[in-house]
Design a protein around this motif. Structure first.
Motif, PDB file in Angstrom:
ATOM      1  N   ASN A   1     -51.397  32.064   6.324  1.00 15.87           N
ATOM      2  CA  ASN A   1     -51.006  30.888   5.752  1.00 15.87           C
ATOM      3  C   ASN A   1     -50.101  29.763   6.477  1.00 15.87           C
ATOM      4  N   ILE A   2     -49.522  28.960   6.125  1.00 16.82           N
ATOM      5  CA  ILE A   2     -49.543  27.641   6.675  1.00 16.82           C
ATOM      6  C   ILE A   2     -49.236  26.799   5.293  1.00 16.82           C
ATOM      7  N   ALA A   3     -47.970  26.107   5.833  1.00 16.48           N
ATOM      8  CA  ALA A   3     -47.968  24.232   5.288  1.00 16.48           C
ATOM      9  C   ALA A   3     -47.893  23.430   6.204  1.00 16.48           C
ATOM     10  N   VAL A   4     -48.252  22.946   6.180  1.00 15.81           N
ATOM     11  CA  VAL A   4     -48.457  21.302   6.741  1.00 15.81           C
ATOM     12  C   VAL A   4     -48.344  19.970   6.404  1.00 15.81           C
ATOM     13  N   ALA A   5     -47.058  19.129   6.679  1.00 16.82           N
ATOM     14  CA  ALA A   5     -46.723  17.942   6.327  1.00 16.82           C
ATOM     15  C   ALA A   5     -47.174  16.697   7.225  1.00 16.82           C
ATOM     16  N   ILE A   6     -47.766  15.797   6.633  1.00 14.55           N
ATOM     17  CA  ILE A   6     -48.103  14.704   7.282  1.00 14.55           C
ATOM     18  C   ILE A   6     -47.611  13.378   6.652  1.00 14.55           C
ATOM     19  N   GLU A   7     -48.057  12.494   7.458  1.00 18.56           N
ATOM     20  CA  GLU A   7     -47.930  10.735   7.393  1.00 18.56           C
ATOM     21  C   GLU A   7     -49.031  10.388   7.044  1.00 18.56           C
ATOM     22  N   THR A   8     -49.373   9.146   6.365  1.00 18.07           N
ATOM     23  CA  THR A   8     -51.092   9.076   7.122  1.00 18.07           C
ATOM     24  C   THR A   8     -51.289   7.326   5.948  1.00 18.07           C
ATOM     25  N   MET A   9     -51.768   6.762   6.525  1.00 15.54           N
ATOM     26  CA  MET A   9     -52.029   5.091   4.970  1.00 15.54           C
ATOM     27  C   MET A   9     -53.215   5.650   4.628  1.00 15.54           C
ATOM     28  N   LEU A  10     -53.801   7.243   4.839  1.00 13.74           N
ATOM     29  CA  LEU A  10     -55.107   7.310   3.962  1.00 13.74           C
ATOM     30  C   LEU A  10     -55.110   7.662   2.804  1.00 13.74           C
ATOM     31  N   LEU A  11     -55.489   7.601   2.157  1.00 14.51           N
ATOM     32  CA  LEU A  11     -55.640   7.142   0.220  1.00 14.51           C
ATOM     33  C   LEU A  11     -56.391   8.556  -0.056  1.00 14.51           C
ATOM     34  N   PRO A  12     -55.802   8.952  -0.919  1.00 13.30           N
ATOM     35  CA  PRO A  12     -56.374  11.074  -1.470  1.00 13.30           C
ATOM     36  C   PRO A  12     -57.433  10.997  -0.990  1.00 13.30           C
ATOM     37  N   PHE A  13     -58.316  10.710  -1.701  1.00 11.05           N
ATOM     38  CA  PHE A  13     -59.745  10.889  -1.620  1.00 11.05           C
ATOM     39  C   PHE A  13     -60.244  11.173  -0.041  1.00 11.05           C
ATOM     40  N   GLU A  14     -59.800  10.208   0.437  1.00 11.15           N
ATOM     41  CA  GLU A  14     -59.938  10.275   2.169  1.00 11.15           C
ATOM     42  C   GLU A  14     -58.733  11.327   3.034  1.00 11.15           C
ATOM     43  N   VAL A  15     -57.740  11.469   2.415  1.00  9.05           N
ATOM     44  CA  VAL A  15     -57.653  12.669   3.252  1.00  9.05           C
ATOM     45  C   VAL A  15     -58.165  14.573   2.489  1.00  9.05           C
ATOM     46  N   LEU A  16     -58.953  14.097   1.043  1.00  7.09           N
ATOM     47  CA  LEU A  16     -59.988  15.452   1.021  1.00  7.09           C
ATOM     48  C   LEU A  16     -60.913  15.525   1.859  1.00  7.09           C
ATOM     49  N   GLU A  17     -61.238  13.927   2.537  1.00  6.37           N
ATOM     50  CA  GLU A  17     -62.808  13.832   3.262  1.00  6.37           C
ATOM     51  C   GLU A  17     -61.898  14.328   4.794  1.00  6.37           C
ATOM     52  N   VAL A  18     -61.232  14.023   4.970  1.00 10.13           N
ATOM     53  CA  VAL A  18     -60.779  14.335   6.121  1.00 10.13           C
ATOM     54  C   VAL A  18     -60.665  15.828   6.174  1.00 10.13           C
ATOM     55  N   CYS A  19     -60.338  16.831   5.357  1.00 10.25           N
ATOM     56  CA  CYS A  19     -59.978  18.213   4.902  1.00 10.25           C
ATOM     57  C   CYS A  19     -61.577  18.936   4.674  1.00 10.25           C
ATOM     58  N   GLN A  20     -62.442  18.367   4.317  1.00  7.96           N
ATOM     59  CA  GLN A  20     -63.430  19.019   3.951  1.00  7.96           C
ATOM     60  C   GLN A  20     -64.158  19.124   5.233  1.00  7.96           C
ATOM     61  N   SER A  21     -64.197  18.079   6.053  1.00  5.81           N
ATOM     62  CA  SER A  21     -65.044  17.924   7.429  1.00  5.81           C
ATOM     63  C   SER A  21     -64.349  18.244   8.305  1.00  5.81           C
ATOM     64  N   ILE A  22     -63.322  18.881   8.145  1.00  6.29           N
ATOM     65  CA  ILE A  22     -62.215  19.659   9.507  1.00  6.29           C
ATOM     66  C   ILE A  22     -62.676  21.342   8.909  1.00  6.29           C
ATOM     67  N   GLU A  23     -62.914  21.940   7.665  1.00  5.14           N
ATOM     68  CA  GLU A  23     -63.414  22.803   7.123  1.00  5.14           C
ATOM     69  C   GLU A  23     -65.097  23.077   7.390  1.00  5.14           C
ATOM     70  N   ASN A  24     -65.533  21.931   7.443  1.00 12.07           N
ATOM     71  CA  ASN A  24     -67.687  22.174   7.947  1.00 12.07           C
ATOM     72  C   ASN A  24     -67.833  22.282   9.433  1.00 12.07           C
ATOM     73  N   GLU A  25     -66.664  21.486  10.193  1.00 11.44           N
ATOM     74  CA  GLU A  25     -66.868  21.439  11.847  1.00 11.44           C
ATOM     75  C   GLU A  25     -66.156  22.861  11.828  1.00 11.44           C
ATOM     76  N   LEU A  26     -65.571  23.805  11.319  1.00 12.61           N
ATOM     77  CA  LEU A  26     -65.182  24.821  11.328  1.00 12.61           C
ATOM     78  C   LEU A  26     -65.801  25.995  11.519  1.00 12.61           C
ATOM     79  N   GLY A  27     -66.689  25.939  10.412  1.00 11.65           N
ATOM     80  CA  GLY A  27     -67.623  26.750   9.809  1.00 11.65           C
ATOM     81  C   GLY A  27     -67.788  27.157   8.927  1.00 11.65           C
ATOM     82  N   ARG A  28     -66.836  26.759   7.526  1.00 13.97           N
ATOM     83  CA  ARG A  28     -66.518  27.185   6.465  1.00 13.97           C
ATOM     84  C   ARG A  28     -67.882  27.222   5.220  1.00 13.97           C
ATOM     85  N   VAL A  29     -68.399  28.368   5.017  1.00 17.18           N
ATOM     86  CA  VAL A  29     -68.761  28.571   4.113  1.00 17.18           C
ATOM     87  C   VAL A  29     -68.714  29.218   2.663  1.00 17.18           C
ATOM     88  N   ARG A  30     -69.186  28.570   1.956  1.00 17.29           N
ATOM     89  CA  ARG A  30     -68.328  28.568   0.299  1.00 17.29           C
ATOM     90  C   ARG A  30     -69.374  29.550  -0.254  1.00 17.29           C
TER      91      ARG A  30
END
Length: 173
Positions: free
Chosen positions: A56-85
């Motif tokens: 586990n790690i923690a990451v600090a980012i700065e962005t102009m994205l809104l919270p739901f846009e950040v969520l979308e980016v996070c979920q997209s990365i999970e999907n691209e890397l093969g996350r299966v729930r």
């Protein structure tokens, strides 16, 4: 500019490489600047315990994205890397969670900020507190919660010390 803290974890495959790839993908997003990455912590699984340990790690980012846009980016990365729930708290190749977004409190169907269970989990709090500046008001409650948690009992051990974001994405795992 919005200041956001993320938690990233993995316990399948090349765990350190999974974390590195997730951070690289965050870095490659045009609206995200990765500011700080914590050391890597190896942690015992929570919930479903019959699985491999996590990194586990923690990451600090700065962005102009809104919270739901950040969520979308996070979920997209999970999907691209093969996350299966498959089931709750099960093994995962990668997991990106939004912990904090500025000082905001958000309660929606698919997004709760601050993360609803972060104050109960040493594997989230230890790396988060490591990268937060001493004067970061957003983390006062996290620091207090961490004082009440037994890190040894929760199986949180530093796995690799990280100095910079560049060092993190380039170390040999």
């Amino acid at each position: 500019m919005n200041k956001v803290f993320l938690s990233i974890g993995t316990n399948i495959g090349e765990r350190a490489a999974n974390l590195q790839e997730a951070v690289r993908r965050l870095m490659s997003h045009p609206a995200i600047e990765v500011k700080v990455v914590s050391s890597i912590y190896e942690t015992a699984p929570v919930g479903f315990v019959d699985q491999a340990s996590f990194l586990n790690i923690a990451v600090a980012i700065e962005t102009m994205l809104l919270p739901f846009e950040v969520l979308e980016v996070c979920q997209s990365i999970e999907n691209e890397l093969g996350r299966v729930r498959e089931f709750r708290w099960g093994p995962r190749i990668i997991d990106l969670d939004i912990l904090l977004y500025n000082h905001e409190n958000i309660e929606a169907e698919h997004l709760i900020i601050p993360h609803p269970r972060m104050y109960e989990r040493a594997f989230v709090l230890v790396p988060l507190v490591e990268i937060a500046s001493a004067d970061c008001a957003m983390l006062g409650q996290a620091r207090l919660a961490l004082q009440a948690i037994d890190r040894e009992k929760e199986g949180v051990k530093q796995w690799k010390t990280i100095g910079t974001v560049d060092e993190f994405v380039h170390f040999e795992s």
